[in-house]
Design a protein around this motif. Structure first.
Motif, PDB file in Angstrom:
ATOM      1  N   ARG A 133       0.721  -1.131  -0.139  1.00  0.00           N
ATOM      2  CA  ARG A 133      -0.166  -0.038  -0.006  1.00  0.00           C
ATOM      3  C   ARG A 133       0.853   1.199  -0.037  1.00  0.00           C
ATOM      4  O   ARG A 133       0.285   2.277  -0.076  1.00  0.00           O
ATOM      5  CB  ARG A 133      -0.821  -0.189   1.294  1.00  0.00           C
ATOM      6  CG  ARG A 133      -1.839  -1.242   1.096  1.00  0.00           C
ATOM      7  CD  ARG A 133      -3.184  -0.818   1.775  1.00  0.00           C
ATOM      8  NE  ARG A 133      -4.161  -1.903   1.586  1.00  0.00           N
ATOM      9  CZ  ARG A 133      -4.815  -1.982   0.466  1.00  0.00           C
ATOM     10  NH1 ARG A 133      -4.904  -1.050  -0.390  1.00  0.00           N
ATOM     11  NH2 ARG A 133      -5.487  -2.874   0.330  1.00  0.00           N
ATOM     12  N   PRO A 148       2.869   4.113  -1.312  1.00  0.00           N
ATOM     13  CA  PRO A 148       2.734   5.086  -2.887  1.00  0.00           C
ATOM     14  C   PRO A 148       3.796   4.709  -3.736  1.00  0.00           C
ATOM     15  O   PRO A 148       3.895   4.640  -4.986  1.00  0.00           O
ATOM     16  CB  PRO A 148       2.133   6.314  -2.614  1.00  0.00           C
ATOM     17  CG  PRO A 148       1.553   6.205  -1.105  1.00  0.00           C
ATOM     18  CD  PRO A 148       2.363   4.998  -0.327  1.00  0.00           C
ATOM     19  N   GLN A 185       3.944   1.568  -6.092  1.00  0.00           N
ATOM     20  CA  GLN A 185       3.556   1.736  -7.469  1.00  0.00           C
ATOM     21  C   GLN A 185       4.204   2.296  -8.405  1.00  0.00           C
ATOM     22  O   GLN A 185       4.797   3.248  -8.526  1.00  0.00           O
ATOM     23  CB  GLN A 185       1.951   2.539  -7.108  1.00  0.00           C
ATOM     24  CG  GLN A 185       1.052   1.951  -6.219  1.00  0.00           C
ATOM     25  CD  GLN A 185      -0.383   2.341  -6.491  1.00  0.00           C
ATOM     26  OE1 GLN A 185      -0.818   2.989  -7.240  1.00  0.00           O
ATOM     27  NE2 GLN A 185      -1.089   2.257  -5.283  1.00  0.00           N
ATOM     28  N   VAL A 187       4.850   3.063 -12.715  1.00  0.00           N
ATOM     29  CA  VAL A 187       4.229   3.351 -13.992  1.00  0.00           C
ATOM     30  C   VAL A 187       5.238   3.169 -15.143  1.00  0.00           C
ATOM     31  O   VAL A 187       6.510   3.027 -15.109  1.00  0.00           O
ATOM     32  CB  VAL A 187       3.825   4.926 -13.926  1.00  0.00           C
ATOM     33  CG1 VAL A 187       3.004   5.441 -13.021  1.00  0.00           C
ATOM     34  CG2 VAL A 187       5.023   5.803 -13.941  1.00  0.00           C
ATOM     35  N   LEU A 196      -4.585   0.578  -8.337  1.00  0.00           N
ATOM     36  CA  LEU A 196      -4.558   1.613  -9.413  1.00  0.00           C
ATOM     37  C   LEU A 196      -4.560   3.046  -8.760  1.00  0.00           C
ATOM     38  O   LEU A 196      -5.656   3.556  -8.669  1.00  0.00           O
ATOM     39  CB  LEU A 196      -5.556   1.418 -10.574  1.00  0.00           C
ATOM     40  CG  LEU A 196      -5.418   0.109 -11.114  1.00  0.00           C
ATOM     41  CD1 LEU A 196      -6.974  -0.107 -11.914  1.00  0.00           C
ATOM     42  CD2 LEU A 196      -4.401  -0.137 -11.943  1.00  0.00           C
ATOM     43  N   GLY A 197      -3.478   3.440  -8.521  1.00  0.00           N
ATOM     44  CA  GLY A 197      -3.419   4.832  -7.807  1.00  0.00           C
ATOM     45  C   GLY A 197      -4.327   4.633  -6.381  1.00  0.00           C
ATOM     46  O   GLY A 197      -3.851   3.721  -5.556  1.00  0.00           O
ATOM     47  N   GLU A 198      -5.183   5.236  -6.196  1.00  0.00           N
ATOM     48  CA  GLU A 198      -5.656   5.243  -4.925  1.00  0.00           C
ATOM     49  C   GLU A 198      -7.169   4.199  -4.911  1.00  0.00           C
ATOM     50  O   GLU A 198      -7.836   3.859  -4.001  1.00  0.00           O
ATOM     51  CB  GLU A 198      -6.338   6.541  -4.443  1.00  0.00           C
ATOM     52  CG  GLU A 198      -4.997   7.597  -4.150  1.00  0.00           C
ATOM     53  CD  GLU A 198      -5.737   8.876  -3.410  1.00  0.00           C
ATOM     54  OE1 GLU A 198      -6.936   8.946  -2.983  1.00  0.00           O
ATOM     55  OE2 GLU A 198      -4.807   9.760  -3.443  1.00  0.00           O
ATOM     56  N   ARG A 199      -7.319   3.825  -6.081  1.00  0.00           N
ATOM     57  CA  ARG A 199      -8.369   2.578  -6.236  1.00  0.00           C
ATOM     58  C   ARG A 199      -7.766   1.211  -5.992  1.00  0.00           C
ATOM     59  O   ARG A 199      -6.718   0.908  -6.517  1.00  0.00           O
ATOM     60  CB  ARG A 199      -8.799   2.855  -7.535  1.00  0.00           C
ATOM     61  CG  ARG A 199     -10.162   2.037  -8.124  1.00  0.00           C
ATOM     62  CD  ARG A 199     -10.527   2.503  -9.343  1.00  0.00           C
ATOM     63  NE  ARG A 199     -11.604   1.399  -9.880  1.00  0.00           N
ATOM     64  CZ  ARG A 199     -11.656   1.107 -11.076  1.00  0.00           C
ATOM     65  NH1 ARG A 199     -10.843   1.513 -11.929  1.00  0.00           N
ATOM     66  NH2 ARG A 199     -12.568   0.048 -11.330  1.00  0.00           N
ATOM     67  N   GLU A 200      -8.678   0.663  -5.290  1.00  0.00           N
ATOM     68  CA  GLU A 200      -8.580  -0.886  -5.066  1.00  0.00           C
ATOM     69  C   GLU A 200      -9.553  -1.638  -6.019  1.00  0.00           C
ATOM     70  O   GLU A 200     -10.697  -1.409  -5.768  1.00  0.00           O
ATOM     71  CB  GLU A 200      -8.517  -1.194  -3.545  1.00  0.00           C
ATOM     72  CG  GLU A 200      -8.468  -2.736  -3.318  1.00  0.00           C
ATOM     73  CD  GLU A 200      -8.746  -2.832  -1.727  1.00  0.00           C
ATOM     74  OE1 GLU A 200      -9.854  -3.813  -1.561  1.00  0.00           O
ATOM     75  OE2 GLU A 200      -8.113  -2.349  -1.131  1.00  0.00           O
ATOM     76  N   THR A 206      -0.991   4.293 -15.218  1.00  0.00           N
ATOM     77  CA  THR A 206      -1.502   4.579 -13.925  1.00  0.00           C
ATOM     78  C   THR A 206      -0.699   3.992 -12.915  1.00  0.00           C
ATOM     79  O   THR A 206      -0.439   2.699 -13.230  1.00  0.00           O
ATOM     80  CB  THR A 206      -3.218   3.900 -13.788  1.00  0.00           C
ATOM     81  OG1 THR A 206      -3.846   4.437 -14.945  1.00  0.00           O
ATOM     82  CG2 THR A 206      -3.644   3.998 -12.798  1.00  0.00           C
ATOM     83  N   PRO A 207      -0.373   4.783 -11.942  1.00  0.00           N
ATOM     84  CA  PRO A 207       0.373   3.887 -10.896  1.00  0.00           C
ATOM     85  C   PRO A 207      -0.206   2.822 -10.230  1.00  0.00           C
ATOM     86  O   PRO A 207      -1.460   2.498 -10.202  1.00  0.00           O
ATOM     87  CB  PRO A 207       0.519   4.965  -9.705  1.00  0.00           C
ATOM     88  CG  PRO A 207       0.294   6.403 -10.229  1.00  0.00           C
ATOM     89  CD  PRO A 207      -0.845   5.864 -11.622  1.00  0.00           C
ATOM     90  N   HIS A 208       0.644   1.486 -10.298  1.00  0.00           N
ATOM     91  CA  HIS A 208      -0.161   0.296 -10.236  1.00  0.00           C
ATOM     92  C   HIS A 208       0.763  -0.667  -9.236  1.00  0.00           C
ATOM     93  O   HIS A 208       2.011  -0.637  -9.352  1.00  0.00           O
ATOM     94  CB  HIS A 208      -0.896  -0.365 -11.380  1.00  0.00           C
ATOM     95  CG  HIS A 208       0.559  -0.630 -12.468  1.00  0.00           C
ATOM     96  ND1 HIS A 208       1.057   0.307 -13.114  1.00  0.00           N
ATOM     97  CD2 HIS A 208       1.194  -1.909 -12.536  1.00  0.00           C
ATOM     98  CE1 HIS A 208       1.841  -0.292 -13.811  1.00  0.00           C
ATOM     99  NE2 HIS A 208       2.311  -1.567 -13.733  1.00  0.00           N
TER     100      HIS A 208
END
Length: 100
Positions: A28, A30, A33, A35, A53-57, A72-74
């Motif tokens: 978790r 940041p 993650q 790109v 995906l970024g702040e999305r789970e 997208t940061p992942h």
């Protein structure tokens, strides 16, 4: 994570197919993650994958698939125990996920 590359070395289509066994949960942090150019695609063979995906789970369960822009940061990991996926990577994805 254990990765088995399933595609040959011919490189005609520029895609790499890999089977990946994931045992760790998704980080978790940041900074974990990543790109890179391209797209990733995977389908879950067993278990559940937690895709960040970024702040999305997004939880991707056995029999489901996911595809996303790798700009997208992942990050991804196993949720509730080991999981296995079949993944298709373009050359940028191979460098970042298979060769890493």
């Amino acid at each position: 994570m254990t990765t088995w590359v399933l595609s040959g070395d011919d490189g005609r289509n520029g895609l790499t197919v890999a089977r990946i066994r994931v045992v760790r949960p998704a980080s978790r942090r940041p900074e974990d993650q990543r790109v890179h150019p391209g797209r990733d695609w995977f389908t879950v063979l067993s278990g559940t994958i937690e895709l960040l995906l970024g702040e999305r789970e997004v939880l991707v369960h056995e029999g489901e698939a996911a595809s996303f822009s790798t700009m997208t940061p992942h990050a991804f990991g196993a949720r509730g125990g080991p999981a296995e996926v079949i993944a298709v990577f373009d050359p940028d994805g191979e460098r970042n996920h298979v060769d890493a």
